[in-house]
Design a protein around this motif. Structure first.
Motif: not given
Length: 158
Positions: A126-131, A133-141
């Motif tokens: 779950l922590q890996h998936h949260r990371e 999602v956080a990476m894909l949610s960045q504005p530059k992604s």
């Protein structure tokens, strides 16, 4: 004393003795709610009941009582203290019950360990998936959907 006072004393004494019906108990509870000063009187009834055994005279058993009791129990000798050096063997069903309970406790312990391990793995995933999602949610992604063309087939998976 009035009849009402006699009824009240009857209810208070019955409560102290634990001998009230459900209707009488409900009636007393209603009376105690409307007249809180009666709580002290109820306490006096309870204290008096606790002191009653102390007012009784000590009596010794009738003569020959010991012999009659011993003859009924089948023990005709002197009472002896139990020996602490010898232990009785437990009955077979008690031994089986102990074994079954011990096995159940051991299995529950193993199951608990397995569940804790699975929970730790799930939390790590779950922590890996949260990371992610956080990476894909960045504005530059930028998210791009990839699709294979039929002209260029994918290599076979080994």
């Amino acid at each position: 004393m009035t009849a009402e006072r006699n009824d009240l004393d009857y209810l208070l004494a019955g409560y102290a003795l634990g001998d009230l019906s459900s209707e009488e108990l409900a009636s007393l509870q209603h009376i105690l709610q409307t007249s809180p000063e009666l709580h002290q009187e109820l306490e006096r009834f309870q204290e008096t009941l606790a002191l009653l055994p102390l007012a009784l005279e000590e009596q010794s058993p009738a003569s020959g009582m010991r012999e009659r009791l011993l003859s009924r129990s089948g023990d005709h000798g002197e009472a002896t203290a139990p020996s602490h050096g010898t232990l009785k063997r437990p009955t077979p069903w008690l031994a089986l019950l102990s074994l079954a309970l011990g096995t159940a406790i051991a299995l529950l312990g193993v199951d608990g360990i397995v569940l804790r391990r699975q929970m730790a793995e799930t939390q790590a995933e779950l922590q890996h998936h949260r990371e992610t999602v956080a990476m894909l949610s960045q504005p530059k992604s930028r998210i791009v959907a990839l699709q294979a063309w039929e002209r260029f087939p994918l290599p076979p998976v080994a």
